[in-house]
Scaffold this active site. Structure first.
Site, short mmCIF file in Angstrom:
data_model
loop_
_atom_site.label_atom_id
_atom_site.label_comp_id
_atom_site.label_asym_id
_atom_site.label_seq_id
_atom_site.Cartn_x
_atom_site.Cartn_y
_atom_site.Cartn_z
N HIS A 97 0.80 -1.22 0.00
CA HIS A 97 0.00 0.00 0.00
C HIS A 97 0.83 1.27 0.00
CE1 HIS A 97 -4.53 0.74 0.93
NE2 HIS A 97 -4.12 1.44 -0.10
N ASP A 120 -9.66 -0.82 3.85
CA ASP A 120 -8.48 -1.38 4.51
C ASP A 120 -8.85 -1.91 5.89
OD1 ASP A 120 -5.74 -1.77 5.43
OD2 ASP A 120 -5.17 -0.27 3.94
N HIS A 122 -6.61 -1.81 8.08
CA HIS A 122 -5.73 -0.99 8.89
C HIS A 122 -5.95 0.49 8.58
CE1 HIS A 122 -3.86 -4.92 8.07
NE2 HIS A 122 -3.55 -4.89 9.35
N ASP A 124 -3.48 2.85 8.16
CA ASP A 124 -2.43 3.38 7.28
C ASP A 124 -2.19 4.86 7.54
OD1 ASP A 124 -2.34 0.86 6.29
OD2 ASP A 124 -3.04 1.34 4.28
N HIS A 137 4.05 1.06 4.29
CA HIS A 137 2.69 0.75 3.82
C HIS A 137 1.65 1.08 4.89
CE1 HIS A 137 2.07 -3.71 5.31
NE2 HIS A 137 2.67 -2.98 6.22
N ASP A 224 -7.36 -2.18 -0.46
CA ASP A 224 -6.44 -3.17 0.13
C ASP A 224 -7.23 -4.45 0.34
OD1 ASP A 224 -4.88 -4.73 1.91
OD2 ASP A 224 -3.90 -2.95 2.71
N ASP A 226 -6.87 -6.84 2.15
CA ASP A 226 -7.03 -7.34 3.52
C ASP A 226 -8.26 -6.78 4.22
OD1 ASP A 226 -6.37 -4.83 4.69
OD2 ASP A 226 -4.29 -5.40 5.05
N GLU A 269 -1.77 -5.29 -2.03
CA GLU A 269 -1.49 -6.26 -0.97
C GLU A 269 -1.93 -7.70 -1.30
OE1 GLU A 269 0.37 -5.61 1.61
OE2 GLU A 269 0.31 -3.41 1.84
#
Length: 297
Positions: A97, A120, A122, A124, A137, A224, A226, A269
């Site tokens: 990312h 995402d 996360h 980030d 990332h 992303d 994930d 990712e």
């Protein structure tokens, strides 16, 4: 109806190796054929050159491979602007990312006012001071909005690529404590996985599209993989249990397509080493097609 595909095989921004092969995995999953079937003229620019980690020494553990990532992102930004000025929708394949620092810079330079929808697990939004790992990332959204190392935030020639009120972060469920403070301070709009559970993806996306399109000239979507539950998308660098479902992901992309505001799209990712028969890359392809207008009937 023109798409320009660009691969950015960066895995320098993450701890776990393998996402540099994500570009190839997504292409192998019949990306071009899928887009052509729904009426797009597709041109594949190929991959940007990215140095191998084995040839580089980490100079600063709090900003790992910063010089190399910045150099790649500085080459990325004018390409994205050029593609958009030529009438293409850039479709960027990661890589980790960290590439978004360059892609968003290019999109922002082309449009002026851009909205961002960031999917995402996360946040980030770390900086050199808050990151437990030093992995860039995990800093890319924050850097794009002006938080963090000066060289990172100025990629593409300007600091702050979008207004915080035009940014929607969707699906988060793993945020570092100090990172959470920065996210609150920034004023961006955050829709956690808990809010998706309560409100449903349709309502979340209605809000997100309104946020990202209000007063802007278009939307950059950064996806992303994930953000999706690892039972559905196992081949990602940093999986987190409890993600969005297959259909929630497709609904989100279908609503992006219906908004007619999509100007730039990226999937990041994908890690084929950790995948099962390329199913995560295949899902990325199907999501790209949904975002670009594929319909059941």
């Amino acid at each position: 109806m023109k798409v320009k595909v660009l691969g950015i095989p960066v895995d320098l921004g993450a701890n776990r190796r393998g996402v540099d092969m994500g570009c190839s995995a997504i292409r192998y999953a019949n990306l071009q054929n899928g887009l052509e079937k729904i009426g797009y003229h597709v041109e594949d620019y190929g991959n940007l050159y990215v140095p191998n980690a084995e040839k580089i020494k980490i100079k600063k553990t709090s900003l790992k491979y910063a010089e190399e990532i910045i150099e790649v992102c500085e080459r990325t930004a004018p390409l994205i602007s050029k593609f958009m000025e030529e009438g293409f929708i850039p479709l960027i394949l990661g890589g980790d990312h960290s590439i978004s620092i360059g892609t968003i810079a290019g999109c922002s330079n082309a449009l002026g006012d851009v909205g961002i929808i960031w999917f995402d697990a996360h946040g980030d939004f770390n900086t050199e001071e808050t990151s437990p790992s030093g992995n860039i990332h995990g800093m890319s959204l924050g850097a794009s909005l002006g938080y963090g190392d000066e060289m990172l935030v100025k990629v593409g020639g300007k600091k702050g690529k979008a207004r915080p009120e035009n940014v929607a972060l969707i699906g988060v469920r793993d945020i570092d404590p100090k990172e959470a403070e920065l996210i609150k301070e920034s004023g961006i709009n955050v829709f956690t996985i808990e809010q998706i559970d309560f409100m449903g993806m349709r309502e979340i996306m209605e809000l997100a599209i309104n946020i990202a399109s209000n007063g802007t000239k278009g939307i950059h979507v950064s996806f992303d993989m994930d953000v999706i539950d690892p039972s559905v998308a196992p081949g990602v660098g940093t999986p987190v249990q409890g993600g969005i479902s297959y259909r929630e992901a497709h609904l989100a992309m279908e609503m992006v397509a219906n908004s007619k505001m999509l100007k730039c799209l990226e999937f990041v990712e994908v890690n084929p080493i950790l995948d099962n028969k390329n199913r995560t890359a295949e899902l990325a392809v199907s999501l790209a097609c949904s975002a670009l207008g594929k319909k059941i009937i």
